[in-house]
Design a protein around this motif. Structure first.
Motif, short mmCIF file in Angstrom:
data_model
loop_
_atom_site.label_atom_id
_atom_site.label_comp_id
_atom_site.label_asym_id
_atom_site.label_seq_id
_atom_site.Cartn_x
_atom_site.Cartn_y
_atom_site.Cartn_z
N HIS A 146 5.38 0.84 -3.47
CA HIS A 146 5.11 2.17 -2.95
C HIS A 146 4.70 3.17 -4.03
O HIS A 146 4.45 4.34 -3.71
CB HIS A 146 6.37 2.72 -2.26
CG HIS A 146 6.86 1.87 -1.12
ND1 HIS A 146 6.13 1.65 0.02
CD2 HIS A 146 8.03 1.18 -0.96
CE1 HIS A 146 6.81 0.87 0.84
NE2 HIS A 146 7.97 0.57 0.28
N THR B 167 -2.06 6.54 3.56
CA THR B 167 -1.25 7.75 3.71
C THR B 167 -0.23 7.96 2.59
O THR B 167 -0.05 9.08 2.10
CB THR B 167 -0.50 7.74 5.05
OG1 THR B 167 0.28 6.54 5.16
CG2 THR B 167 -1.48 7.84 6.22
N ILE B 168 0.45 6.89 2.16
CA ILE B 168 1.49 7.09 1.15
C ILE B 168 1.31 6.20 -0.07
O ILE B 168 2.16 6.20 -0.97
CB ILE B 168 2.91 6.87 1.73
CG1 ILE B 168 3.10 5.44 2.26
CG2 ILE B 168 3.20 7.88 2.83
CD1 ILE B 168 4.54 5.16 2.73
N GLY C 47 2.14 12.65 0.92
CA GLY C 47 3.50 12.22 0.67
C GLY C 47 3.62 10.91 -0.06
O GLY C 47 2.66 10.27 -0.46
N ARG C 48 4.87 10.53 -0.24
CA ARG C 48 5.24 9.25 -0.80
C ARG C 48 6.20 8.61 0.20
O ARG C 48 6.59 9.22 1.19
CB ARG C 48 5.94 9.44 -2.15
CG ARG C 48 5.09 10.11 -3.20
CD ARG C 48 5.91 10.52 -4.41
NE ARG C 48 6.54 9.35 -5.05
CZ ARG C 48 7.37 9.46 -6.08
NH1 ARG C 48 7.70 10.64 -6.55
NH2 ARG C 48 7.91 8.38 -6.62
N TYR C 49 6.56 7.39 -0.10
CA TYR C 49 7.59 6.74 0.70
C TYR C 49 8.82 7.63 0.72
O TYR C 49 9.27 8.13 -0.30
CB TYR C 49 7.94 5.38 0.08
CG TYR C 49 8.96 4.59 0.85
CD1 TYR C 49 8.57 3.58 1.71
CD2 TYR C 49 10.32 4.85 0.72
CE1 TYR C 49 9.50 2.84 2.43
CE2 TYR C 49 11.26 4.14 1.44
CZ TYR C 49 10.85 3.13 2.28
OH TYR C 49 11.78 2.41 2.99
#
Length: 276
Positions: free
Chosen positions: A127, A180-181, A13-15
């Motif tokens: 991000h 994670t992101i 994922g992304r933010y």
């Protein structure tokens, strides 16, 4: 900000997808607004010092709930603000004269509104992996004489910072979110150089570190952020659930003696062009 696709994992994922999804209760109207209370006055003071005022056409990237956009209109008296986010539900819910709302992803080809006296992005580029390209692209959206203002978090802990429940949790958060992101604040001090590399002039920067005090907006922001990113923090092996809970209690106690992550703001101005 778009929700995560079905079957996604945090690493995909992304933010706003794996973590900090805007459709989760309290995300925008509580956590993000705690950050706004902590930083908006400082942001507005800088934007007004740089000249934001009547006649200015402004672009607010990652506008969130629109606190800066609305204050530009109401306090600085700018002509218009184009507020852009991947999720605009909170922007659209509170329309005001001069506020234009655009749901868009600035990383996608074709994002090219232009001719702004101000382009502002706060807590956005940290991000995004395309940050170097995006800074150059945002500079291209400025009208001659316009100013690009970028703000992102800067980690003020170091290897010599005394170990406390707070510093342990913060290090786990930054490491977990990077894994994670893709959130990466390590490059944020290079903002001035990147703005200069984008061809901007009169480049400068400053850092604001709000005080960590029990019950303060920034303390509540970090406590909520840890709760929402707990899975990423635990994945680092640096903390467990008990350690995160202890960090929240520590930050809310009179024993807390720590520095919040700061906000680095850097700016540069586009040349007015040749004069006759």
């Amino acid at each position: 900000m778009n929700a995560a696709p079905p079957g996604s994992t945090p690493g995909d994922g992304r933010y706003g997808e794996a973590f900090f999804r805007p459709d989760r209760a309290g995300e925008e109207e509580e956590r993000i607004d705690f950050g706004a209370v902590a930083y908006d006055d400082f942001t507005m003071a800088r934007l007004r010092t740089l000249g934001a005022g009547p006649g200015w056409r402004c672009l607010d990237i990652g506008a969130g709930t629109g606190t800066v956009s609305r204050r530009l209109l109401g306090e600085a008296g700018v002509a218009s603000v184009l507020a852009v986010d991947r999720d605009v539900r909170f922007l659209s819910a509170r329309p005001v004269p001069g506020l234009q709302v655009l749901q868009a992803d600035i990383t996608r080809p074709g994002f090219a509104p232009g001719g702004f006296q101000l382009v502002h992005a706060r807590f956005v580029l940290m991000h995004l992996p395309e940050r170097d390209r995006l800074i150059g692209h945002l500079a291209e959206l400025l009208a001659p004489g316009g100013v690009l203002v970028l703000s992102d978090a800067i980690d003020v802990t170091s290897d010599r910072t005394p170990p406390t429940p707070y510093t342990t949790a913060m290090r786990a958060m930054w490491q977990g979110l990077r894994t994670t992101i893709g959130t990466d604040v390590s490059w944020v001090p290079s903002y001035p150089d990147l703005l200069r590399g984008a061809g901007l002039q009169h480049v400068a920067a400053e850092i604001h570190v709000p005080p960590l005090e029990p019950g303060s907006p920034i303390s509540r922001f970090w406590a909520d952020t840890w709760q929402r990113s707990r899975e990423a923090m635990l994945s680092t092996g640096l903390v467990d659930d008990a350690a995160v809970d202890a960090a929240v209690r520590y930050m809310e106690s009179d024993e807390c003696a720590a520095l919040s992550a700061g906000m680095l703001t850097a700016w540069g101005r586009k040349s007015e062009g040749p004069t006759g």
